[in-house]
Design a protein around this motif. Sequence first.
Motif, mmCIF file in Angstrom:
data_model
loop_
_atom_site.group_PDB
_atom_site.id
_atom_site.type_symbol
_atom_site.label_atom_id
_atom_site.label_comp_id
_atom_site.label_asym_id
_atom_site.label_seq_id
_atom_site.Cartn_x
_atom_site.Cartn_y
_atom_site.Cartn_z
ATOM 1 N N GLU A 1 0.847 -1.200 0.000
ATOM 2 C CA GLU A 1 0.000 0.000 0.000
ATOM 3 C C GLU A 1 0.881 1.249 0.000
ATOM 4 O O GLU A 1 0.984 1.988 0.985
ATOM 5 C CB GLU A 1 -0.960 -0.039 1.202
ATOM 6 N N ILE A 2 1.536 1.471 -1.134
ATOM 7 C CA ILE A 2 2.612 2.470 -1.169
ATOM 8 C C ILE A 2 2.144 3.900 -0.906
ATOM 9 O O ILE A 2 2.849 4.666 -0.273
ATOM 10 C CB ILE A 2 3.411 2.413 -2.500
ATOM 11 N N GLU A 3 0.957 4.241 -1.364
ATOM 12 C CA GLU A 3 0.477 5.611 -1.109
ATOM 13 C C GLU A 3 0.216 5.804 0.389
ATOM 14 O O GLU A 3 0.463 6.877 0.941
ATOM 15 C CB GLU A 3 -0.806 5.924 -1.891
ATOM 16 N N PHE A 4 -0.282 4.745 1.035
ATOM 17 C CA PHE A 4 -0.513 4.829 2.485
ATOM 18 C C PHE A 4 0.819 4.975 3.216
ATOM 19 O O PHE A 4 0.971 5.828 4.106
ATOM 20 C CB PHE A 4 -1.287 3.592 2.957
ATOM 21 N N HIS A 5 1.830 4.187 2.835
ATOM 22 C CA HIS A 5 3.153 4.301 3.473
ATOM 23 C C HIS A 5 3.672 5.744 3.307
ATOM 24 O O HIS A 5 4.197 6.339 4.247
ATOM 25 C CB HIS A 5 4.180 3.357 2.844
ATOM 26 N N GLN A 6 3.513 6.271 2.088
ATOM 27 C CA GLN A 6 4.004 7.625 1.776
ATOM 28 C C GLN A 6 3.340 8.671 2.674
ATOM 29 O O GLN A 6 4.016 9.544 3.235
ATOM 30 C CB GLN A 6 3.680 7.909 0.298
ATOM 31 N N ALA A 7 2.018 8.559 2.832
ATOM 32 C CA ALA A 7 1.283 9.546 3.639
ATOM 33 C C ALA A 7 1.681 9.445 5.114
ATOM 34 O O ALA A 7 1.868 10.462 5.792
ATOM 35 C CB ALA A 7 -0.219 9.342 3.475
ATOM 36 N N VAL A 8 1.835 8.211 5.607
ATOM 37 C CA VAL A 8 2.181 8.030 7.033
ATOM 38 C C VAL A 8 3.600 8.539 7.280
ATOM 39 O O VAL A 8 3.861 9.252 8.258
ATOM 40 C CB VAL A 8 2.050 6.542 7.454
ATOM 41 N N GLU A 9 4.516 8.194 6.377
ATOM 42 C CA GLU A 9 5.912 8.595 6.558
ATOM 43 C C GLU A 9 6.032 10.123 6.639
ATOM 44 O O GLU A 9 6.778 10.656 7.464
ATOM 45 C CB GLU A 9 6.768 8.052 5.407
ATOM 46 N N GLU A 10 5.285 10.809 5.798
ATOM 47 C CA GLU A 10 5.351 12.280 5.800
ATOM 48 C C GLU A 10 4.915 12.828 7.165
ATOM 49 O O GLU A 10 5.567 13.698 7.737
ATOM 50 C CB GLU A 10 4.452 12.842 4.698
#
Length: 462
Positions: free
Chosen positions: A34-43
């Motif tokens: 779930e790469i978009e989810f990882h991206q949003a959480v990481e930010e």
Amino acid sequence: MKPSKKNIKNKKQRSVKNMANDFMKEIVRKNPGEIEFHQAVEEVVSSLTTLLKENPIYKHKKFKILERMTEPERIIIFRVPWLDDKGDAQINRGIRIEMNSALGPYKGGLRFHPSVNLGILKFLAFEQVFKNSLTTLPLGGGKGGSDFDPKGKSDNEVMNFCQSFMTELQRHIGPNTDVPAGDIGVGAREVGYLFGQYKRLRNEFTGVLTGKGLGWGGSLIRTEATGYGCVYFAQKMLETRNELIEGKICAVSGSGNVAQHTAEKIIQLNGKVVTLSDSDGYIYDEDGIDEHKLAFVKKLKNIKRGRISEYADKFNCKYFPGKRPWEVKCDIAFPSATQNELNEGEAKDLIKNGCICVAEGANMPSTPEAIKVFQKAKILFAPGKAANAGGVAVSGLEMSQNSERLSWSREEVDKKLFAIMSSIHEQCAKYGKEGDYIDYVKGANIGGFIKVANAMLDQGLV
Ligand code: NDP
């Protein structure tokens, strides 16, 4: 030997960094692919390091605030069967993510697009929690949708689909529980069909959806709110550098709800809009898109449901198939189509061409690498969760009007929208100020986080 203050500080910083790394590893393990989810959480997590260091309660094992914020309260997945015009059965997947209800009923749009999957909706629901918190209204966060593609479907097919979708969704939503709205592929037509079916099945007329028609419970300015709000936010950012929208050349991507009303407000404020796009390419109108040309776009996109290339044919301007508008010379960029539509190379092009401000109308349209380029160049950059919060803010106002069974005037709603966007700007400035630069990403993440985290602490381990 006693450790120096500096050593203690470094050790603390390392321990928060390690915690953030371990946390992200766990997010990736639990939400594979779930790469978009990882991206949003990481930010968000990377914005919070200092806050967590200074307020250990937020990372205390007893409360696990971040772990809970990244785990949806509930995910509903269901089959959506419907009949097409040939009489053949079609099967789509419906999803609703009820992410966080610490501040109020789940609130967030429905997206109908073939790319919709769990990871994309989770990222959108996660962003929504922070955005809704920033509006200062009592709204929790959620998001939903389907891999159904309204493009190329007849009105009858869209209605069949919406009725089937709502037949299941109605069990899970309600004016005090979960209040969906529109997003990509869900506009006035779809909200109408969804609302009609809810009312029929539940035998009640309530504010269960926002973005409703003006004659039956909708709020004035809701249609315009995301785009108008985004331009209001850009105005506020420009003010910090004694600049105005007036006279600025603006590149807008997309040609749907957000792009149309972003363009409309820029035109009203005497800026010059030179681009619009869709998933096939972009148009470049050097003379500027005026009210008359924008009316053509609205008809083309909202009624005829045609392609943006038809604008170039009609007004004799350039059309670039398969390309995005970030290569043109502009002062301000408003990415208003979809996630990850502006990458590092395009960010560098914007800077090279003199862009001084980027306000995200879409959700997460700039990649993390692009954001780094903007921040390194110290231009004004506002993330979607702050800049596009006007849509959900007026949805919140629509809910208030529905509860009161009253409708407010256009001026009243617009004034409230402007006040909310100004207050979001203030929160970003308060939490994101770094010397004479405002890190709006950090400001929005911290401002959004604190309110939700405190409510979660108050409400116990749920
Ligand atoms: P619309 O469906 O009205 O318009 C979407 C626009 O983006 C269309 O021009 C569409 O082109 C284009 N687009 C969609 N997907 C892609 C893609 N993969 N690549 C290139 N272009 C694409 O949606 P909205 O205007 O409502 O939403 C736009 C963005 O704003 C989304 O990120 C949404 O989440 C966000 N947003 C919307 C709010 C609202 O109130 N509507 C509130 C806050 C955020 P095409 O027709 O070719 O698909």
